[in-house]
Design an enzyme around this catalytic site. Structure first.
Site, PDB file in Angstrom:
ATOM      1  N   ASP A 159       0.841  -1.188   0.000  1.00  0.00           N
ATOM      2  CA  ASP A 159       0.000   0.000   0.000  1.00  0.00           C
ATOM      3  C   ASP A 159       0.883   1.247   0.000  1.00  0.00           C
ATOM      4  O   ASP A 159       2.024   1.196  -0.450  1.00  0.00           O
ATOM      5  CB  ASP A 159      -0.942  -0.028   1.212  1.00  0.00           C
ATOM      6  CG  ASP A 159      -2.304   0.580   0.912  1.00  0.00           C
ATOM      7  OD1 ASP A 159      -2.338   1.794   0.623  1.00  0.00           O
ATOM      8  OD2 ASP A 159      -3.326  -0.129   0.966  1.00  0.00           O
ATOM      9  N   HIS A 188      -3.987   6.436   2.687  1.00  0.00           N
ATOM     10  CA  HIS A 188      -4.630   5.213   2.208  1.00  0.00           C
ATOM     11  C   HIS A 188      -4.136   3.973   2.946  1.00  0.00           C
ATOM     12  O   HIS A 188      -4.929   3.154   3.435  1.00  0.00           O
ATOM     13  CB  HIS A 188      -4.361   5.081   0.707  1.00  0.00           C
ATOM     14  CG  HIS A 188      -5.142   4.019   0.015  1.00  0.00           C
ATOM     15  ND1 HIS A 188      -4.733   2.701  -0.028  1.00  0.00           N
ATOM     16  CD2 HIS A 188      -6.298   4.068  -0.690  1.00  0.00           C
ATOM     17  CE1 HIS A 188      -5.599   2.000  -0.733  1.00  0.00           C
ATOM     18  NE2 HIS A 188      -6.564   2.799  -1.158  1.00  0.00           N
ATOM     19  N   SER A 223     -10.918  -0.550  -1.912  1.00  0.00           N
ATOM     20  CA  SER A 223      -9.739  -0.499  -1.040  1.00  0.00           C
ATOM     21  C   SER A 223     -10.127  -0.683   0.410  1.00  0.00           C
ATOM     22  O   SER A 223      -9.330  -1.171   1.212  1.00  0.00           O
ATOM     23  CB  SER A 223      -9.022   0.850  -1.194  1.00  0.00           C
ATOM     24  OG  SER A 223      -8.201   0.879  -2.326  1.00  0.00           O
TER      25      SER A 223
END
Length: 699
Positions: free
Chosen positions: A86, A147, A462
């Site tokens: 990620d 994220h 996600s």
């Protein structure tokens, strides 16, 4: 090898980017097309693939699945390590405190680079093959965009009381497996994306470090054949080492055949809703109230302000035109006409920075695309998605009694590469998920949004992927010897049934159903599969010995003696029949199930299918006398000629009075040009990009 091709040791050293060797053999190097051609012809080289760029697919959810923090956590959970490919992590977040946690398991071989780890975050590496570091980024595993922090805390964050997004969704934030360990592999960078070279390097390290589950909330909008797909290749090697790779399906829905991460050895996750939604209401001057969907923390204190339509306040001098103004794009609005006013914008796309730049006070966002009304977005100013005066009320949460349903953005099947392997596999919560955030990242994505938050609410596959990753980790903790395929099967066959009336695309939207964490630990029977099974599947799909080696990395891999055909004998937990338009239905599946529950048990089958399709299962009863015993059955599907037939959904269910082992069976038509590659012969190699100079070598 590089010195031989390039002519000198200095050129070889300058060209080399990565040398993969901990878990599989290969390297990444900067090469010209002629040099690539030279390497491709070398006997020792199995494959050469370009350095494609992928992108990220962007906690009441656990309570919604009856898997709340109050449930008893197994001690074995602390032995499980989830690796995240990620954008990094913010290690100081409260979600990653290690209070009361023991040292890492003895098997662990990972390292921490340029950040301080603890007994929660036990590994942190970063990869940047291009050597470029935007000014917004950190030259470390630290997360600059939020994220990776969000996904890792969703799966394995510790319990944090009083968490909220600026007062919204206040409660206890927790991951699904709060006692599991986290290992971070930063492969995605602000403004740069995620490169194949970095992804393969991360796989190489993660497998050797000793992760148990890999979680990957990233992918491509244009799935490549498996031999050119870094995620598929890396996940194949992970599978060989007993590691299940969980990946997001993508955010290109609701268009059909948009799902990514299609390899059958990966768990592909769609996104669906939970029973909470974020509402921000508009109050007009005449007293009428209109609820809209938004994550709005701004307060206008009930004061009304003038309303204007963006199309009436265009900045024509900027040359942007009326269309850009209606969509409130940056530079398109006349600040003299909208300062201190609320602006009605015609598009949901964008962060409405244009309104902020023109000194607008707030925004009301209309939806010209009806299917996008389920996404609660965050904006850099008071806004809601929905006259001449009005106000926008601060956001609140409402109960969504329709949940769960698949999110509009969640990518759909059918599978573009292998239409008889149902993808996505499963769905999990991915709408309006509250989780930890990087305090240096804008919560709305706008550079004008200076708010600093510890937790943020965002949506995407996600967000659903780490939910499934956590469930896989939970199953692995209780069944450490189960294979990746067995864990995947357990998650799929115990999934909750989704309501097809709320999801027009049926299984193409939600796969086997909605993940059920507790049920997945006791599936009764599992559909197991090994490396040999997947190799046989690839050969049946038309891969030859040469293309097969590009995936497996093994020089002795071979398709000799295997006749190409349908994928019906892969031991997959779902059944798919793709019928060419105008042809009759005629398919035979062979499946083998393994008993993982009671030593003495008998399962009987029930079939549900529309009357136009006939399904026969033989035998109709499976009796087991020991745990680990295997039984094989066949499924014959037949029916008349089908013309432009939408998906017909059914189920094959095995029951023993305690366990319910449920598998979807779908029948649908395809046309010869309906897939991006030939449905059953994916043998054409993707050509080189004109501007590509980074290539991954796998030999």
């Amino acid at each position: 090898m590089l010195e031989h091709v390039l002519g000198s040791a200095s050129l070889a050293k300058e060209s080399l980017v990565y040398s993969y060797g901990r878990s599989f053999n290969g390297f990444a190097a900067k090469l010209s097309p002629p040099e690539v051609d030279t390497f491709s012809k070398m006997e020792r080289v199995i494959s050469v693939i370009p350095n494609h760029k992928l992108h990220l697919h962007t906690t009441h959810s656990w309570e919604f699945m009856d898997f709340s923090p109050g449930k008893i956590r197994p001690q074995e959970e602390g032995n499980i390590v989830i690796g995240f490919l990620d954008s990094g992590i913010w290690p100081e977040s409260e979600s990653f405190n290690d209070e009361g946690m023991s040292p890492p398991p003895a098997k662990w071989k990972g390292k921490c680079h340029n950040i301080t780890c603890n007994n929660k975050i036990i590994g942190a590496r970063y990869y940047n093959s291009e050597g470029l570091y935007p000014t917004t980024e950190f030259k470390s595993p630290r997360d600059a965009i939020g994220h990776g922090t969000h996904t890792s805390s969703t799966a394995a964050g510790r319990e944090v009381d009083g968490a909220s997004f600026l007062g919204l969704a206040k409660g206890t934030a927790t991951g699904g497996v709060p006692n599991a360990r986290i290992a971070v592999y930063k492969v995605c960078w602000d403004m740069l994306g995620c490169s194949n070279a970095d992804i393969l390097a991360a796989f190489d390290d993660a497998i050797a470090d000793g992760v148990d589950i890999l979680s990957m909330s990233l992918g491509s909008d244009d799935p490549q054949p498996f031999f050119d797909d870094a995620l598929a290749i890396g996940a194949f090697h992970a599978m060989k080492h007993g590691v299940l790779s969980s990946a997001s399906a993508g955010n290109s829905g609701p268009s059909p055949a948009t799902a990514s991460n299609l390899a059958p050895w990966m768990l592909t996750v769609a996104a669906s809703s939970m029973d909470r939604k974020f509402i921000s209401q508009v109050v007009l001057g005449n007293g009428e109230i209109y609820p809209g969907i938004a994550v709005n923390s701004f307060k206008l204190n009930g004061t009304s302000f003038p309303l204007v339509w963006a199309g009436d306040v265009a900045n024509y001098s900027g040359g942007n035109g009326l269309l850009n103004a209606k969509n409130c794009l940056p530079g398109s609005l006349n600040s003299n006409k909208i300062a201190g006013k609320i602006v009605l914008c015609n598009s949901v796309l964008g962060d409405y920075t244009g309104v902020v730049m023109a000194n607008g006070l707030g925004a009301i966002v209309s939806f010209p695309i009806p299917f996008l009304i389920d996404i609660a977005l965050s904006y850099p100013l008071p806004a809601t998605q929905r006259n001449p005066i009005g106000t926008i009320l601060v956001g609140e949460t409402w109960k969504d009694i329709m949940a769960p349903y698949v999110a509009s953005f969640s990518s759909r099947g059918p599978n573009r590469l292998n239409p008889e392997i149902l993808k996505p596999d499963i769905t999990a919560p991915g709408l309006d998920i509250l989780a930890a955030w990087s305090p240096v990242a804008s919560p709305s994505g706008s550079p004008f949004d200076t708010r600093k938050v510890k937790f943020n609410v965002i949506s995407g596959t996600s967000m659903s992927c780490p939910h499934a990753s956590a469930v896989a980790a939970y199953v692995k903790a209780l069944h450490p010897n189960w294979s990746p395929a067995a864990i995947k099967s357990a998650i799929m066959t115990t999934a909750n049934v989704m309501d097809p009336r709320k999801n027009d695309d049926h299984e193409f939207a939600y796969g086997a159903g909605h993940v059920n964490p507790l049920a997945a630990t006791n599936p009764g029977l599992v559909y197991n599969a090994s490396e040999a099974d997947y190799i046989h599947f690839l050969c049946k799909q038309g891969y030859n010995t040469s293309t097969l080696k590009q995936i497996t990395g093994e020089s002795n891999a071979s398709c000799d003696g295997i006749v190409p055909g349908r994928a019906w004998d892969l031991n997959y937990p779902t059944f798919g029949v793709a019928v060419e338009d105008g042809q009759s239905v005629n398919a035979t599946f062979t499946r083998t199930v393994t008993n993982v529950a009671s030593a003495n048990s008998t399962y009987r089958v029930t079939v549900q299918m529309p009357s136009s399709v006939n399904v026969e299962v033989h035998p109709k009863e499976l009796s087991f006398s020991t745990v680990g015993e295997k039984k094989t059955f066949t499924v014959k599907v037949s029916g008349p000629k089908m013309v432009e037939q939408p998906i017909q959904s059914g189920t094959i269910v095995w029951k023993d009075g305690v366990h319910v082992v449920r598998s979807p069976l779908i029948v649908y038509t395809i046309t010869p040009n309906s897939m991006t590659t030939s449905p059953f012969r994916p043998t054409e190699r993707i050509g080189f990009g004109a501007n590509s100079n980074n290539w991954n070598m796998h030999f």
